[in-house]
Design a protein around this motif. Structure first.
Motif, PDB file in Angstrom:
ATOM      1  N   VAL A   8       0.857  -1.185   0.000  1.00  0.00           N
ATOM      2  CA  VAL A   8       0.000   0.000   0.000  1.00  0.00           C
ATOM      3  C   VAL A   8       0.895   1.237   0.000  1.00  0.00           C
ATOM      4  O   VAL A   8       0.766   2.123  -0.851  1.00  0.00           O
ATOM      5  CB  VAL A   8      -0.945   0.019   1.225  1.00  0.00           C
ATOM      6  N   ILE A   9       1.836   1.279   0.940  1.00  0.00           N
ATOM      7  CA  ILE A   9       2.653   2.482   1.145  1.00  0.00           C
ATOM      8  C   ILE A   9       3.633   2.724   0.000  1.00  0.00           C
ATOM      9  O   ILE A   9       3.720   3.841  -0.522  1.00  0.00           O
ATOM     10  CB  ILE A   9       3.391   2.393   2.498  1.00  0.00           C
ATOM     11  N   VAL A  10       4.380   1.702  -0.402  1.00  0.00           N
ATOM     12  CA  VAL A  10       5.435   1.909  -1.410  1.00  0.00           C
ATOM     13  C   VAL A  10       4.876   2.397  -2.748  1.00  0.00           C
ATOM     14  O   VAL A  10       5.381   3.381  -3.291  1.00  0.00           O
ATOM     15  CB  VAL A  10       6.321   0.650  -1.560  1.00  0.00           C
ATOM     16  N   PRO A  11       3.834   1.769  -3.307  1.00  0.00           N
ATOM     17  CA  PRO A  11       3.317   2.305  -4.574  1.00  0.00           C
ATOM     18  C   PRO A  11       2.763   3.727  -4.448  1.00  0.00           C
ATOM     19  O   PRO A  11       2.941   4.546  -5.354  1.00  0.00           O
ATOM     20  CB  PRO A  11       2.207   1.325  -4.965  1.00  0.00           C
ATOM     21  N   ILE A  12       2.104   4.024  -3.331  1.00  0.00           N
ATOM     22  CA  ILE A  12       1.553   5.369  -3.163  1.00  0.00           C
ATOM     23  C   ILE A  12       2.671   6.396  -3.043  1.00  0.00           C
ATOM     24  O   ILE A  12       2.634   7.451  -3.690  1.00  0.00           O
ATOM     25  CB  ILE A  12       0.588   5.417  -1.963  1.00  0.00           C
ATOM     26  N   VAL A  13       3.691   6.091  -2.262  1.00  0.00           N
ATOM     27  CA  VAL A  13       4.820   7.033  -2.112  1.00  0.00           C
ATOM     28  C   VAL A  13       5.571   7.189  -3.430  1.00  0.00           C
ATOM     29  O   VAL A  13       5.862   8.307  -3.866  1.00  0.00           O
ATOM     30  CB  VAL A  13       5.770   6.580  -0.979  1.00  0.00           C
ATOM     31  N   ALA A  14       5.867   6.074  -4.096  1.00  0.00           N
ATOM     32  CA  ALA A  14       6.583   6.150  -5.376  1.00  0.00           C
ATOM     33  C   ALA A  14       5.739   6.875  -6.413  1.00  0.00           C
ATOM     34  O   ALA A  14       6.258   7.680  -7.202  1.00  0.00           O
ATOM     35  CB  ALA A  14       6.952   4.746  -5.867  1.00  0.00           C
ATOM     36  N   GLY A  15       4.438   6.616  -6.423  1.00  0.00           N
ATOM     37  CA  GLY A  15       3.553   7.288  -7.367  1.00  0.00           C
ATOM     38  C   GLY A  15       3.486   8.787  -7.119  1.00  0.00           C
ATOM     39  O   GLY A  15       3.588   9.583  -8.060  1.00  0.00           O
ATOM     40  N   ALA A  16       3.353   9.171  -5.869  1.00  0.00           N
ATOM     41  CA  ALA A  16       3.308  10.601  -5.538  1.00  0.00           C
ATOM     42  C   ALA A  16       4.628  11.280  -5.875  1.00  0.00           C
ATOM     43  O   ALA A  16       4.655  12.432  -6.330  1.00  0.00           O
ATOM     44  CB  ALA A  16       2.969  10.788  -4.060  1.00  0.00           C
ATOM     45  N   ASP A  17       5.725  10.549  -5.697  1.00  0.00           N
ATOM     46  CA  ASP A  17       7.038  11.138  -5.975  1.00  0.00           C
ATOM     47  C   ASP A  17       7.254  11.381  -7.467  1.00  0.00           C
ATOM     48  O   ASP A  17       8.114  12.179  -7.834  1.00  0.00           O
ATOM     49  CB  ASP A  17       8.161  10.265  -5.414  1.00  0.00           C
ATOM     50  N   LYS A  18       6.487  10.737  -8.322  1.00  0.00           N
ATOM     51  CA  LYS A  18       6.605  10.987  -9.766  1.00  0.00           C
ATOM     52  C   LYS A  18       6.262  12.447 -10.093  1.00  0.00           C
ATOM     53  O   LYS A  18       6.636  12.963 -11.130  1.00  0.00           O
ATOM     54  CB  LYS A  18       5.674  10.070 -10.572  1.00  0.00           C
ATOM     55  N   PHE A  19       5.563  13.126  -9.187  1.00  0.00           N
ATOM     56  CA  PHE A  19       5.174  14.517  -9.406  1.00  0.00           C
ATOM     57  C   PHE A  19       6.183  15.514  -8.847  1.00  0.00           C
ATOM     58  O   PHE A  19       6.177  16.678  -9.231  1.00  0.00           O
ATOM     59  CB  PHE A  19       3.801  14.780  -8.781  1.00  0.00           C
ATOM     60  N   VAL A  20       7.039  15.056  -7.928  1.00  0.00           N
ATOM     61  CA  VAL A  20       7.965  16.000  -7.273  1.00  0.00           C
ATOM     62  C   VAL A  20       9.431  15.596  -7.373  1.00  0.00           C
ATOM     63  O   VAL A  20      10.311  16.402  -7.087  1.00  0.00           O
ATOM     64  CB  VAL A  20       7.574  16.224  -5.793  1.00  0.00           C
ATOM     65  N   ASP A  21       9.714  14.362  -7.736  1.00  0.00           N
ATOM     66  CA  ASP A  21      11.086  13.870  -7.911  1.00  0.00           C
ATOM     67  C   ASP A  21      11.987  14.110  -6.699  1.00  0.00           C
ATOM     68  O   ASP A  21      13.139  14.505  -6.845  1.00  0.00           O
ATOM     69  CB  ASP A  21      11.721  14.485  -9.163  1.00  0.00           C
ATOM     70  N   LEU A  22      11.479  13.835  -5.502  1.00  0.00           N
ATOM     71  CA  LEU A  22      12.319  13.953  -4.310  1.00  0.00           C
ATOM     72  C   LEU A  22      13.218  12.731  -4.129  1.00  0.00           C
ATOM     73  O   LEU A  22      14.352  12.856  -3.691  1.00  0.00           O
ATOM     74  CB  LEU A  22      11.467  14.155  -3.055  1.00  0.00           C
ATOM     75  N   LEU A  23      12.695  11.546  -4.443  1.00  0.00           N
ATOM     76  CA  LEU A  23      13.466  10.315  -4.260  1.00  0.00           C
ATOM     77  C   LEU A  23      14.503  10.137  -5.361  1.00  0.00           C
ATOM     78  O   LEU A  23      15.612   9.671  -5.108  1.00  0.00           O
ATOM     79  CB  LEU A  23      12.534   9.102  -4.220  1.00  0.00           C
ATOM     80  N   THR A  24      14.133  10.476  -6.581  1.00  0.00           N
ATOM     81  CA  THR A  24      15.024  10.321  -7.731  1.00  0.00           C
ATOM     82  C   THR A  24      14.428  11.072  -8.915  1.00  0.00           C
ATOM     83  O   THR A  24      13.288  11.514  -8.862  1.00  0.00           O
ATOM     84  CB  THR A  24      15.222   8.829  -8.091  1.00  0.00           C
ATOM     85  N   ASN A  25      15.185  11.165  -9.978  1.00  0.00           N
ATOM     86  CA  ASN A  25      14.657  11.698 -11.227  1.00  0.00           C
ATOM     87  C   ASN A  25      14.073  10.518 -11.997  1.00  0.00           C
ATOM     88  O   ASN A  25      14.786   9.796 -12.695  1.00  0.00           O
ATOM     89  CB  ASN A  25      15.762  12.391 -12.034  1.00  0.00           C
ATOM     90  N   TRP A  26      12.783  10.312 -11.869  1.00  0.00           N
ATOM     91  CA  TRP A  26      12.110   9.146 -12.425  1.00  0.00           C
ATOM     92  C   TRP A  26      12.188   9.093 -13.948  1.00  0.00           C
ATOM     93  O   TRP A  26      12.131   8.010 -14.532  1.00  0.00           O
ATOM     94  CB  TRP A  26      10.650   9.109 -11.970  1.00  0.00           C
ATOM     95  N   ASP A  27      12.314  10.242 -14.589  1.00  0.00           N
ATOM     96  CA  ASP A  27      12.377  10.266 -16.056  1.00  0.00           C
ATOM     97  C   ASP A  27      13.537   9.426 -16.589  1.00  0.00           C
ATOM     98  O   ASP A  27      13.457   8.865 -17.686  1.00  0.00           O
ATOM     99  CB  ASP A  27      12.525  11.700 -16.570  1.00  0.00           C
ATOM    100  N   LEU A  28      14.602   9.302 -15.809  1.00  0.00           N
ATOM    101  CA  LEU A  28      15.773   8.542 -16.244  1.00  0.00           C
ATOM    102  C   LEU A  28      15.488   7.049 -16.375  1.00  0.00           C
ATOM    103  O   LEU A  28      16.192   6.335 -17.085  1.00  0.00           O
ATOM    104  CB  LEU A  28      16.934   8.752 -15.270  1.00  0.00           C
ATOM    105  N   TYR A  29      14.451   6.576 -15.677  1.00  0.00           N
ATOM    106  CA  TYR A  29      14.129   5.149 -15.684  1.00  0.00           C
ATOM    107  C   TYR A  29      13.301   4.731 -16.891  1.00  0.00           C
ATOM    108  O   TYR A  29      13.052   3.548 -17.087  1.00  0.00           O
ATOM    109  CB  TYR A  29      13.393   4.756 -14.397  1.00  0.00           C
ATOM    110  N   LEU A  30      12.877   5.682 -17.685  1.00  0.00           N
ATOM    111  CA  LEU A  30      12.093   5.350 -18.868  1.00  0.00           C
ATOM    112  C   LEU A  30      13.014   4.810 -19.960  1.00  0.00           C
ATOM    113  O   LEU A  30      13.996   5.454 -20.323  1.00  0.00           O
ATOM    114  CB  LEU A  30      11.335   6.588 -19.367  1.00  0.00           C
TER     115      LEU A  30
END
Length: 127
Positions: free
Chosen positions: A22-44
């Motif tokens: 529950v927690i990990v997908p929600i946190v990772a999903g929310a972070d896609k909007f702010v990129d605090l954990l990582t720059n998610w665009d690089l994983y595409l």
């Protein structure tokens, strides 16, 4: 171990996995909007980035919404949500493997997919 002790232990494992997925997908999903954990665009996967009709960041925000919804489904219906999260993580891992990048993340996501699948299976037993 008695049957009651086994049920209690299994319930504890299930709850740990459930709240993780529950927690990990929600946190990772929310972070896609702010990129605090990582720059998610690089994983595409670059091959995928070249064929989508919008930017990598927009794609990742769509991914974020899907991840948030998946986490909520796990909360409400863990048997179904676990299968969704497992498939989602396996798909992410396959795209990373296909691009031969972030192989460590791909392996981690495959392990997490197995755990999410296991949680879905356990939910059939204890609920």
């Amino acid at each position: 171990m008695t049957s009651q002790n086994q049920q209690t232990a299994l319930s504890g494992v299930f709850n740990l996995l459930k709240f993780t997925f529950v927690i990990v997908p929600i946190v990772a999903g929310a972070d896609k909007f702010v990129d605090l954990l990582t720059n998610w665009d690089l994983y595409l996967n670059p091959g995928l980035a070249g064929i989508i009709p919008f930017s990598a960041h927009t794609f990742m925000m769509i991914v974020g919404v899907i991840e948030i919804v998946a986490g909520i489904i796990v909360l409400k219906k863990p048997e179904i949500g676990g299968l969704i999260v497992a498939a989602w993580l396996a798909l992410i891992a396959l795209t990373l493997l296909a691009g031969l990048q972030f192989l460590d993340v791909a392996v981690r996501d495959l392990v997490m997919a197995i755990a999410a699948f296991s949680m879905a299976r356990i939910s059939k037993i204890i609920q």
